[in-house]
Structure formats: C-alpha cells, structure tokens
Design a protein around this motif. Structure first.
Motif, PDB file in Angstrom:
ATOM      1  N   LEU A   1      11.112  11.944  -5.278  1.00  0.00           N
ATOM      2  CA  LEU A   1      10.217  10.758  -5.469  1.00  0.00           C
ATOM      3  C   LEU A   1      10.706   9.478  -5.955  1.00  0.00           C
ATOM      4  CD1 LEU A   1       6.658  12.659  -5.812  1.00  0.00           C
ATOM      5  CD2 LEU A   1       7.484  11.385  -3.819  1.00  0.00           C
ATOM      6  N   LEU A   2      11.348   9.758  -7.213  1.00  0.00           N
ATOM      7  CA  LEU A   2      11.870   8.490  -7.918  1.00  0.00           C
ATOM      8  C   LEU A   2      13.205   7.973  -6.937  1.00  0.00           C
ATOM      9  CD1 LEU A   2      11.868   9.871 -11.475  1.00  0.00           C
ATOM     10  CD2 LEU A   2      10.283   7.885 -10.476  1.00  0.00           C
ATOM     11  N   ASP A   3      13.742   8.861  -6.404  1.00  0.00           N
ATOM     12  CA  ASP A   3      14.929   8.381  -5.385  1.00  0.00           C
ATOM     13  C   ASP A   3      14.354   7.609  -4.409  1.00  0.00           C
ATOM     14  OD1 ASP A   3      16.831   9.655  -7.108  1.00  0.00           O
ATOM     15  OD2 ASP A   3      17.034  11.410  -5.662  1.00  0.00           O
ATOM     16  N   ARG A   4      13.388   8.191  -3.795  1.00  0.00           N
ATOM     17  CA  ARG A   4      12.703   7.134  -2.554  1.00  0.00           C
ATOM     18  C   ARG A   4      12.152   5.672  -3.238  1.00  0.00           C
ATOM     19  NH1 ARG A   4       7.887  10.464  -0.053  1.00  0.00           N
ATOM     20  NH2 ARG A   4       7.500   8.458   0.627  1.00  0.00           N
ATOM     21  N   ARG A   5      11.672   5.789  -4.351  1.00  0.00           N
ATOM     22  CA  ARG A   5      10.983   4.555  -5.027  1.00  0.00           C
ATOM     23  C   ARG A   5      12.242   3.774  -5.371  1.00  0.00           C
ATOM     24  NH1 ARG A   5       8.735   0.402  -6.136  1.00  0.00           N
ATOM     25  NH2 ARG A   5       7.024   0.091  -7.380  1.00  0.00           N
TER      26      ARG A   5
ATOM     27  N   THR B   1       0.697  -1.154  -0.043  1.00  0.00           N
ATOM     28  CA  THR B   1      -0.031  -0.129  -0.006  1.00  0.00           C
ATOM     29  C   THR B   1       0.951   1.397  -0.055  1.00  0.00           C
ATOM     30  OG1 THR B   1      -1.720  -1.116   1.135  1.00  0.00           O
ATOM     31  CG2 THR B   1      -1.791   1.203   1.193  1.00  0.00           C
ATOM     32  N   ASP B   2       1.913   1.426   0.894  1.00  0.00           N
ATOM     33  CA  ASP B   2       2.886   2.260   0.803  1.00  0.00           C
ATOM     34  C   ASP B   2       3.437   2.537  -0.647  1.00  0.00           C
ATOM     35  OD1 ASP B   2       2.257   2.744   3.467  1.00  0.00           O
ATOM     36  OD2 ASP B   2       4.012   1.697   4.248  1.00  0.00           O
ATOM     37  N   THR B   3       3.929   1.617  -1.117  1.00  0.00           N
ATOM     38  CA  THR B   3       4.478   1.574  -2.493  1.00  0.00           C
ATOM     39  C   THR B   3       3.386   2.349  -3.493  1.00  0.00           C
ATOM     40  OG1 THR B   3       6.075  -0.277  -2.111  1.00  0.00           O
ATOM     41  CG2 THR B   3       5.713   0.185  -4.167  1.00  0.00           C
TER      42      THR B   3
ATOM     43  N   THR C   1       1.031   3.953  -3.045  1.00  0.00           N
ATOM     44  CA  THR C   1       0.717   5.647  -2.444  1.00  0.00           C
ATOM     45  C   THR C   1       2.004   6.128  -3.080  1.00  0.00           C
ATOM     46  OG1 THR C   1      -0.470   4.932  -0.414  1.00  0.00           O
ATOM     47  CG2 THR C   1       0.515   7.063  -0.660  1.00  0.00           C
ATOM     48  N   LEU C   2       3.214   5.669  -2.968  1.00  0.00           N
ATOM     49  CA  LEU C   2       4.322   6.556  -3.558  1.00  0.00           C
ATOM     50  C   LEU C   2       4.199   6.773  -4.880  1.00  0.00           C
ATOM     51  CD1 LEU C   2       7.006   7.721  -3.144  1.00  0.00           C
ATOM     52  CD2 LEU C   2       8.111   5.835  -3.073  1.00  0.00           C
ATOM     53  N   ASP C   3       3.764   5.391  -5.596  1.00  0.00           N
ATOM     54  CA  ASP C   3       3.604   5.436  -7.330  1.00  0.00           C
ATOM     55  C   ASP C   3       2.716   6.503  -7.618  1.00  0.00           C
ATOM     56  OD1 ASP C   3       5.463   3.574  -7.640  1.00  0.00           O
ATOM     57  OD2 ASP C   3       4.174   1.920  -7.575  1.00  0.00           O
ATOM     58  N   LEU C   4       1.516   6.560  -6.846  1.00  0.00           N
ATOM     59  CA  LEU C   4       0.556   7.644  -7.154  1.00  0.00           C
ATOM     60  C   LEU C   4       1.225   9.090  -6.858  1.00  0.00           C
ATOM     61  CD1 LEU C   4      -2.501   8.447  -7.723  1.00  0.00           C
ATOM     62  CD2 LEU C   4      -2.924   8.151  -5.278  1.00  0.00           C
ATOM     63  N   GLU C   5       1.827   9.192  -5.856  1.00  0.00           N
ATOM     64  CA  GLU C   5       2.550  10.663  -5.734  1.00  0.00           C
ATOM     65  C   GLU C   5       3.345  10.955  -6.898  1.00  0.00           C
ATOM     66  OE1 GLU C   5       4.482  11.237  -1.977  1.00  0.00           O
ATOM     67  OE2 GLU C   5       2.686  10.149  -0.781  1.00  0.00           O
ATOM     68  N   ILE C   6       4.185   9.839  -7.392  1.00  0.00           N
ATOM     69  CA  ILE C   6       4.875  10.119  -8.423  1.00  0.00           C
ATOM     70  C   ILE C   6       4.254  10.475  -9.735  1.00  0.00           C
ATOM     71  CG2 ILE C   6       6.400   8.783 -10.111  1.00  0.00           C
ATOM     72  CD1 ILE C   6       7.631   7.265  -7.800  1.00  0.00           C
ATOM     73  N   ALA C   7       3.056   9.919 -10.112  1.00  0.00           N
ATOM     74  CA  ALA C   7       2.216  10.327 -11.277  1.00  0.00           C
ATOM     75  C   ALA C   7       1.660  11.588 -11.176  1.00  0.00           C
ATOM     76  CB  ALA C   7       1.082   9.097 -11.263  1.00  0.00           C
ATOM     77  N   ILE C   8       1.197  12.112  -9.766  1.00  0.00           N
ATOM     78  CA  ILE C   8       0.876  13.378  -9.507  1.00  0.00           C
ATOM     79  C   ILE C   8       1.893  14.462  -9.978  1.00  0.00           C
ATOM     80  CG2 ILE C   8      -0.251  14.972  -8.075  1.00  0.00           C
ATOM     81  CD1 ILE C   8      -1.767  12.352  -7.052  1.00  0.00           C
ATOM     82  N   ALA C   9       2.880  13.996  -9.377  1.00  0.00           N
ATOM     83  CA  ALA C   9       4.278  15.026  -9.281  1.00  0.00           C
ATOM     84  C   ALA C   9       4.594  15.143 -11.037  1.00  0.00           C
ATOM     85  CB  ALA C   9       5.212  14.552  -8.700  1.00  0.00           C
ATOM     86  N   HIS C  10       4.498  14.011 -11.518  1.00  0.00           N
ATOM     87  CA  HIS C  10       4.733  14.058 -13.001  1.00  0.00           C
ATOM     88  C   HIS C  10       3.609  14.869 -13.887  1.00  0.00           C
ATOM     89  CE1 HIS C  10       4.664  12.721 -17.246  1.00  0.00           C
ATOM     90  NE2 HIS C  10       5.992  12.551 -17.197  1.00  0.00           N
ATOM     91  N   ALA C  11       2.512  14.918 -13.480  1.00  0.00           N
ATOM     92  CA  ALA C  11       1.655  15.774 -14.012  1.00  0.00           C
ATOM     93  C   ALA C  11       1.487  17.235 -13.843  1.00  0.00           C
ATOM     94  CB  ALA C  11       0.293  15.368 -13.587  1.00  0.00           C
ATOM     95  N   ALA C  12       2.193  17.501 -12.285  1.00  0.00           N
ATOM     96  CA  ALA C  12       2.556  18.766 -12.015  1.00  0.00           C
ATOM     97  C   ALA C  12       3.773  19.500 -12.938  1.00  0.00           C
ATOM     98  CB  ALA C  12       2.911  19.097 -10.853  1.00  0.00           C
ATOM     99  N   VAL C  13       4.737  18.592 -13.530  1.00  0.00           N
ATOM    100  CA  VAL C  13       5.683  18.930 -14.306  1.00  0.00           C
ATOM    101  C   VAL C  13       5.212  19.032 -15.520  1.00  0.00           C
ATOM    102  CG1 VAL C  13       7.774  18.106 -15.672  1.00  0.00           C
ATOM    103  CG2 VAL C  13       7.504  17.610 -13.191  1.00  0.00           C
ATOM    104  N   CYS C  14       4.074  18.543 -16.157  1.00  0.00           N
ATOM    105  CA  CYS C  14       3.787  18.696 -17.563  1.00  0.00           C
ATOM    106  C   CYS C  14       2.914  20.211 -17.387  1.00  0.00           C
ATOM    107  CB  CYS C  14       2.710  17.596 -17.783  1.00  0.00           C
ATOM    108  SG  CYS C  14       3.543  15.964 -18.129  1.00  0.00           S
TER     109      CYS C  14
END
Length: 57
Positions: free
Chosen positions: A49-53, A4-6, A8-21
């Motif tokens: 976030l990618l470093d954490r992942r 579940t933590d993983t 959640t982290l993957d979701l955070e990465i996807a949202i952060a990527h959208a923010a970059v776009c």
C-alpha cells in the motif's frame, strides 16, 4: 487518481498498520509459526500500500 481515491488509500494504509500492530501483539503473546506468518503478511500488505501511495507523488 482523485483526492477521494487518495483518501481511501490512506485509510487502507491506516487499517493495514493496525493489523500489523494486532499481529505483532498476538505474536508476542503466543510465538508460533502461524503468528509469525500473520505478521509477515500484514507487513507485506502495508509495504504494498505504501508503494502504491508513493507512486502517486
């Protein structure tokens, strides 16, 4: 870290990527110091976030 933590982290990465776009699109429409900073901050968030992942492997 649990699955579940993983997830959640993957979701955070996807949202952060959208923010970059979004930031890049804003910078393309209106190049400014503020938008350039926004892109840099968004990219730094994705990188962190990618470093954490990657550390989970």
């Amino acid at each position: 870290m649990t699955a579940t933590d993983t997830d959640t982290l993957d979701l955070e990465i996807a949202i952060a990527h959208a923010a970059v776009c979004v930031a890049r699109a804003a910078a393309a429409r209106c190049p400014s110091g503020e938008n350039t900073r926004w892109v840099a901050e968004a990219r730094a968030r994705v990188d962190a976030l990618l470093d954490r992942r990657l550390a989970l492997r």
